[in-house]
Design a protein around this motif. Structure first.
Motif, PDB file in Angstrom:
ATOM      1  N   LEU A  69       0.837  -1.193   0.000  1.00 65.50           N
ATOM      2  CA  LEU A  69       0.000   0.000   0.000  1.00 65.50           C
ATOM      3  C   LEU A  69       0.872   1.243   0.000  1.00 65.50           C
ATOM      4  O   LEU A  69       1.902   1.279   0.671  1.00 65.50           O
ATOM      5  N   GLY A  70       0.465   2.248  -0.735  1.00 63.83           N
ATOM      6  CA  GLY A  70       1.125   3.544  -0.715  1.00 63.83           C
ATOM      7  C   GLY A  70       0.081   4.632  -0.638  1.00 63.83           C
ATOM      8  O   GLY A  70      -0.865   4.641  -1.418  1.00 63.83           O
ATOM      9  N   LYS A  71       0.220   5.535   0.342  1.00 63.94           N
ATOM     10  CA  LYS A  71      -0.763   6.612   0.516  1.00 63.94           C
ATOM     11  C   LYS A  71      -0.065   7.921   0.824  1.00 63.94           C
ATOM     12  O   LYS A  71       0.952   7.958   1.493  1.00 63.94           O
ATOM     13  N   SER A  72      -0.699   8.985   0.365  1.00 64.54           N
ATOM     14  CA  SER A  72      -0.289  10.325   0.753  1.00 64.54           C
ATOM     15  C   SER A  72      -0.673  10.513   2.208  1.00 64.54           C
ATOM     16  O   SER A  72      -1.630   9.922   2.692  1.00 64.54           O
ATOM     17  N   ARG A  73       0.051  11.341   2.917  1.00 70.73           N
ATOM     18  CA  ARG A  73      -0.247  11.566   4.340  1.00 70.73           C
ATOM     19  C   ARG A  73      -1.323  12.631   4.544  1.00 70.73           C
ATOM     20  O   ARG A  73      -1.604  13.020   5.656  1.00 70.73           O
ATOM     21  N   GLY A  74      -1.925  13.104   3.460  1.00 71.49           N
ATOM     22  CA  GLY A  74      -3.006  14.085   3.576  1.00 71.49           C
ATOM     23  C   GLY A  74      -2.983  15.047   2.406  1.00 71.49           C
ATOM     24  O   GLY A  74      -1.986  15.157   1.701  1.00 71.49           O
ATOM     25  N   MET A  75      -4.098  15.722   2.205  1.00 73.12           N
ATOM     26  CA  MET A  75      -4.214  16.658   1.093  1.00 73.12           C
ATOM     27  C   MET A  75      -3.156  17.748   1.219  1.00 73.12           C
ATOM     28  O   MET A  75      -3.030  18.374   2.256  1.00 73.12           O
ATOM     29  N   GLY A  76      -2.379  17.929   0.165  1.00 69.46           N
ATOM     30  CA  GLY A  76      -1.353  18.956   0.153  1.00 69.46           C
ATOM     31  C   GLY A  76      -0.102  18.597   0.934  1.00 69.46           C
ATOM     32  O   GLY A  76       0.829  19.378   1.015  1.00 69.46           O
ATOM     33  N   GLU A 129      10.401  20.782   1.795  1.00 72.56           N
ATOM     34  CA  GLU A 129       9.318  21.765   1.756  1.00 72.56           C
ATOM     35  C   GLU A 129       9.184  22.398   0.365  1.00 72.56           C
ATOM     36  O   GLU A 129       8.093  22.764  -0.054  1.00 72.56           O
ATOM     37  N   GLU A 130      10.277  22.504  -0.373  1.00 75.60           N
ATOM     38  CA  GLU A 130      10.260  23.145  -1.698  1.00 75.60           C
ATOM     39  C   GLU A 130       9.545  22.304  -2.755  1.00 75.60           C
ATOM     40  O   GLU A 130       9.123  22.830  -3.784  1.00 75.60           O
ATOM     41  N   MET A 131       9.416  21.003  -2.521  1.00 71.73           N
ATOM     42  CA  MET A 131       8.786  20.145  -3.520  1.00 71.73           C
ATOM     43  C   MET A 131       7.301  20.490  -3.649  1.00 71.73           C
ATOM     44  O   MET A 131       6.588  20.606  -2.660  1.00 71.73           O
ATOM     45  N   ASP A 132       6.837  20.633  -4.877  1.00 72.73           N
ATOM     46  CA  ASP A 132       5.423  20.897  -5.138  1.00 72.73           C
ATOM     47  C   ASP A 132       4.707  19.559  -5.272  1.00 72.73           C
ATOM     48  O   ASP A 132       4.789  18.895  -6.304  1.00 72.73           O
ATOM     49  N   SER A 133       3.993  19.146  -4.240  1.00 71.42           N
ATOM     50  CA  SER A 133       3.347  17.833  -4.222  1.00 71.42           C
ATOM     51  C   SER A 133       2.258  17.698  -5.284  1.00 71.42           C
ATOM     52  O   SER A 133       1.905  16.587  -5.676  1.00 71.42           O
ATOM     53  N   GLN A 134       1.739  18.806  -5.771  1.00 72.42           N
ATOM     54  CA  GLN A 134       0.706  18.743  -6.812  1.00 72.42           C
ATOM     55  C   GLN A 134       1.283  18.306  -8.156  1.00 72.42           C
ATOM     56  O   GLN A 134       0.538  17.870  -9.028  1.00 72.42           O
ATOM     57  N   LEU A 135       2.589  18.404  -8.315  1.00 71.13           N
ATOM     58  CA  LEU A 135       3.225  17.975  -9.565  1.00 71.13           C
ATOM     59  C   LEU A 135       3.584  16.490  -9.560  1.00 71.13           C
ATOM     60  O   LEU A 135       3.869  15.926 -10.610  1.00 71.13           O
TER      61      LEU A 135
END
Length: 144
Positions: A69-76, A129-135
């Protein structure tokens, strides 16, 4: 007068059907069922939205581990979490590389792990912190 007769006829028809529930109870049940379905669907949508597309290096399986399983830790969030099951001991590091739509690396995180035989745990990656997670479109996971 006609409205009163129609109302009485409708009420008698409902009573004749043998239903003990009132019209308001039926309407409430229908609304509550729809609301429950909506909330369940919303939860499924959030789960799907938080799921990560993973490209797991063959060396992970070669060392007796499976990523389930792989999940994001939350929106944004810039954090990612993967669940790893190990059939044999492994002590080392996992590397996660965040990739954009073109497959270009835009972020990297390394985590030291220590698995016992027949162990399992979440491995949490924190990106700069600089990474844009939306990309981010996928993550490449490997051992180091």
């Amino acid at each position: 007068m006609k409205k009163g007769i129609c109302l009485v006829a409708v009420m008698l028809a409902l009573t004749a059907c043998g239903e003990d529930r009132s019209l308001s109870q039926k309407a409430g049940s229908a609304i509550s069922g729809t609301a429950t379905d909506f909330v369940a669907g919303l939860g499924e949508g959030v789960d799907k939205r938080m799921s990560l597309k993973l490209d797991v290096d063959p060396s992970v399986a070669g060392n007796g581990m499976t990523v389930t399983l792989g999940k994001s830790r939350g929106m944004g969030s810039k954090d990612a979490s993967v669940y790893v099951v190990a059939t044999k001991p492994y002590k080392g590091a996992f590397m996660a590389r965040a990739l954009d739509e073109a497959g270009t690396e835009i972020g990297r995180s390394r985590v030291d792990v220590d698995f016992a035989a027949d162990g399992a745990q979440y491995v949490n990656f924190t990106f700069n912190e600089e990474m844009d997670s939306q990309l981010v479109r996928s993550y490449a996971l490997s051992l180091r």
